[in-house]
Scaffold this motif. Sequence first.
Motif, PDB file in Angstrom:
ATOM      1  N   MET A  20      33.168  37.978  31.222  1.00 26.13           N
ATOM      2  CA  MET A  20      34.059  37.119  31.980  1.00 26.13           C
ATOM      3  C   MET A  20      33.240  36.297  32.970  1.00 26.13           C
ATOM      4  O   MET A  20      32.211  36.747  33.477  1.00 26.13           O
ATOM      5  N   VAL A  21      33.703  35.095  33.239  1.00 29.31           N
ATOM      6  CA  VAL A  21      33.034  34.254  34.224  1.00 29.31           C
ATOM      7  C   VAL A  21      34.091  33.575  35.080  1.00 29.31           C
ATOM      8  O   VAL A  21      35.155  33.188  34.594  1.00 29.31           O
ATOM      9  N   LEU A  22      33.819  33.491  36.379  1.00 24.00           N
ATOM     10  CA  LEU A  22      34.700  32.782  37.312  1.00 24.00           C
ATOM     11  C   LEU A  22      33.978  31.530  37.778  1.00 24.00           C
ATOM     12  O   LEU A  22      32.858  31.606  38.290  1.00 24.00           O
ATOM     13  N   CYS A  23      34.612  30.394  37.603  1.00 19.37           N
ATOM     14  CA  CYS A  23      34.019  29.132  38.037  1.00 19.37           C
ATOM     15  C   CYS A  23      35.001  28.438  38.976  1.00 19.37           C
ATOM     16  O   CYS A  23      36.142  28.160  38.596  1.00 19.37           O
ATOM     17  N   VAL A  24      34.569  28.180  40.189  1.00 14.89           N
ATOM     18  CA  VAL A  24      35.403  27.521  41.196  1.00 14.89           C
ATOM     19  C   VAL A  24      34.723  26.231  41.604  1.00 14.89           C
ATOM     20  O   VAL A  24      33.534  26.207  41.925  1.00 14.89           O
ATOM     21  N   CYS A  25      35.482  25.150  41.597  1.00  8.81           N
ATOM     22  CA  CYS A  25      34.910  23.836  41.879  1.00  8.81           C
ATOM     23  C   CYS A  25      35.719  23.155  42.977  1.00  8.81           C
ATOM     24  O   CYS A  25      36.946  23.137  42.932  1.00  8.81           O
TER      25      CYS A  25
ATOM     26  N   ASN B 277      35.892  21.837  47.430  1.00 11.52           N
ATOM     27  CA  ASN B 277      35.493  22.116  48.808  1.00 11.52           C
ATOM     28  C   ASN B 277      36.048  23.483  49.211  1.00 11.52           C
ATOM     29  O   ASN B 277      37.113  23.593  49.818  1.00 11.52           O
ATOM     30  N   VAL B 278      35.333  24.535  48.835  1.00 17.22           N
ATOM     31  CA  VAL B 278      35.816  25.894  49.070  1.00 17.22           C
ATOM     32  C   VAL B 278      34.788  26.696  49.861  1.00 17.22           C
ATOM     33  O   VAL B 278      33.605  26.336  49.944  1.00 17.22           O
ATOM     34  N   ASP B 279      35.247  27.793  50.423  1.00 20.84           N
ATOM     35  CA  ASP B 279      34.380  28.733  51.137  1.00 20.84           C
ATOM     36  C   ASP B 279      33.914  29.786  50.143  1.00 20.84           C
ATOM     37  O   ASP B 279      34.717  30.587  49.642  1.00 20.84           O
ATOM     38  N   GLU B 280      32.649  29.777  49.824  1.00 19.61           N
ATOM     39  CA  GLU B 280      32.122  30.673  48.792  1.00 19.61           C
ATOM     40  C   GLU B 280      32.405  32.141  49.106  1.00 19.61           C
ATOM     41  O   GLU B 280      32.825  32.904  48.235  1.00 19.61           O
ATOM     42  N   GLU B 281      32.199  32.544  50.365  1.00 25.29           N
ATOM     43  CA  GLU B 281      32.408  33.936  50.735  1.00 25.29           C
ATOM     44  C   GLU B 281      33.879  34.325  50.592  1.00 25.29           C
ATOM     45  O   GLU B 281      34.207  35.432  50.160  1.00 25.29           O
ATOM     46  N   LYS B 282      34.776  33.398  50.931  1.00 25.44           N
ATOM     47  CA  LYS B 282      36.206  33.667  50.808  1.00 25.44           C
ATOM     48  C   LYS B 282      36.610  33.825  49.345  1.00 25.44           C
ATOM     49  O   LYS B 282      37.406  34.702  48.993  1.00 25.44           O
ATOM     50  N   VAL B 283      36.042  32.975  48.504  1.00 30.94           N
ATOM     51  CA  VAL B 283      36.329  33.062  47.068  1.00 30.94           C
ATOM     52  C   VAL B 283      35.884  34.413  46.515  1.00 30.94           C
ATOM     53  O   VAL B 283      36.619  35.079  45.776  1.00 30.94           O
ATOM     54  N   LEU B 284      34.690  34.841  46.876  1.00 29.29           N
ATOM     55  CA  LEU B 284      34.167  36.126  46.400  1.00 29.29           C
ATOM     56  C   LEU B 284      34.998  37.291  46.924  1.00 29.29           C
ATOM     57  O   LEU B 284      35.217  38.292  46.218  1.00 29.29           O
ATOM     58  N   GLU B 285      35.475  37.159  48.158  1.00 35.40           N
ATOM     59  CA  GLU B 285      36.306  38.213  48.749  1.00 35.40           C
ATOM     60  C   GLU B 285      37.625  38.362  47.971  1.00 35.40           C
ATOM     61  O   GLU B 285      38.060  39.474  47.651  1.00 35.40           O
ATOM     62  N   ILE B 286      38.259  37.228  47.670  1.00 38.00           N
ATOM     63  CA  ILE B 286      39.521  37.245  46.914  1.00 38.00           C
ATOM     64  C   ILE B 286      39.297  37.795  45.505  1.00 38.00           C
ATOM     65  O   ILE B 286      40.081  38.610  45.008  1.00 38.00           O
TER      66      ILE B 286
ATOM     67  N   GLN C 182      36.965  39.829  44.495  1.00 37.34           N
ATOM     68  CA  GLN C 182      36.653  41.253  44.544  1.00 37.34           C
ATOM     69  C   GLN C 182      37.918  42.097  44.673  1.00 37.34           C
ATOM     70  O   GLN C 182      38.026  43.193  44.101  1.00 37.34           O
ATOM     71  N   LYS C 183      38.910  41.576  45.394  1.00 36.93           N
ATOM     72  CA  LYS C 183      40.176  42.299  45.558  1.00 36.93           C
ATOM     73  C   LYS C 183      40.942  42.387  44.239  1.00 36.93           C
ATOM     74  O   LYS C 183      41.711  43.321  44.013  1.00 36.93           O
ATOM     75  N   GLN C 184      40.745  41.378  43.378  1.00 42.80           N
ATOM     76  CA  GLN C 184      41.481  41.339  42.109  1.00 42.80           C
ATOM     77  C   GLN C 184      40.798  42.129  40.999  1.00 42.80           C
ATOM     78  O   GLN C 184      41.441  42.481  40.003  1.00 42.80           O
ATOM     79  N   LEU C 185      39.521  42.419  41.167  1.00 39.83           N
ATOM     80  CA  LEU C 185      38.760  43.097  40.127  1.00 39.83           C
ATOM     81  C   LEU C 185      38.762  44.604  40.332  1.00 39.83           C
ATOM     82  O   LEU C 185      38.620  45.088  41.461  1.00 39.83           O
ATOM     83  N   ARG C 186      38.913  45.341  39.264  1.00 39.34           N
ATOM     84  CA  ARG C 186      38.861  46.790  39.328  1.00 39.34           C
ATOM     85  C   ARG C 186      37.442  47.272  39.068  1.00 39.34           C
ATOM     86  O   ARG C 186      36.704  46.670  38.294  1.00 39.34           O
ATOM     87  N   ASP C 187      37.078  48.360  39.682  1.00 39.13           N
ATOM     88  CA  ASP C 187      35.773  48.954  39.416  1.00 39.13           C
ATOM     89  C   ASP C 187      35.782  49.529  38.003  1.00 39.13           C
ATOM     90  O   ASP C 187      36.717  50.245  37.612  1.00 39.13           O
ATOM     91  N   THR C 188      34.770  49.220  37.242  1.00 37.57           N
ATOM     92  CA  THR C 188      34.678  49.703  35.868  1.00 37.57           C
ATOM     93  C   THR C 188      33.301  50.298  35.612  1.00 37.57           C
ATOM     94  O   THR C 188      32.330  50.001  36.332  1.00 37.57           O
ATOM     95  N   VAL C 189      33.240  51.134  34.595  1.00 37.21           N
ATOM     96  CA  VAL C 189      31.955  51.710  34.187  1.00 37.21           C
ATOM     97  C   VAL C 189      31.264  50.728  33.253  1.00 37.21           C
ATOM     98  O   VAL C 189      31.854  50.299  32.256  1.00 37.21           O
ATOM     99  N   PRO C 190      30.043  50.326  33.571  1.00 36.89           N
ATOM    100  CA  PRO C 190      29.333  49.372  32.694  1.00 36.89           C
ATOM    101  C   PRO C 190      29.210  49.911  31.274  1.00 36.89           C
ATOM    102  O   PRO C 190      28.856  51.073  31.072  1.00 36.89           O
TER     103      PRO C 190
END
Length: 226
Positions: free
Chosen positions: A1-6, A8-17, A19-27
Amino acid sequence: MVLCVCGNVDEEKVLEIAQKQLRDTVPEKVENVFPEEPAGVFEKEKTVAAAVAMPIFEFGIKDSFSGKGKDLVRHRIVIDILLDAIAGKSAPLYMELYNNGLINNRFGTEVMCYEGCGLVAFSGESNNPEKIYAALASEIEKTTQKGIDEQTFMRLKNKNYGILLNTFDNPDELANAYASSFFDGVSVLDIVGFYKNLTVDDINKSLRYLDVSKMASSIVRPGTEK
């Protein structure tokens, strides 16, 4: 999966959001299996009935290109230009079919190229899809024999290159382009370079991939679905 955001955004805010949506998984190690694709088409003709106002057709040619990564993306660009030259809205064949009432403005072409498989498609609506099939097959064979001239090549190359550059003015389209390019193993900027270095010889050498012996027909006719 890849997330691409384009945009005028706050990179840290995007990563924070994110991370909240992603579940921890076993590689896990994923093994991609690409079985050998037969050279011929599975079924040459298919006709079904459905509740449609007029016949809908899709004609496809199986692509035998075996490259991947940058080579595959470059091949996709080349075939797209070839389809424009053969059946694009500025092509003589398109105007002939349109003026004779055989197609309407819903007629179009598409290129689908992936690692291990690919095809080009012609689709639309017509009361005489068989006539369109014959006309396309004939035009492809003629083009394969005589090739694309330099003037036509440059016009279509510049047109498609312009469409690509317009992508950079649209954040949604640019994000989609970067995401798609990621899975192809290239960057959108690589694609800009592909157009710059493309020649008419590259186009004509690729005509061999439009093999009408690998052309198939699928038609939906008005009627009761069985």
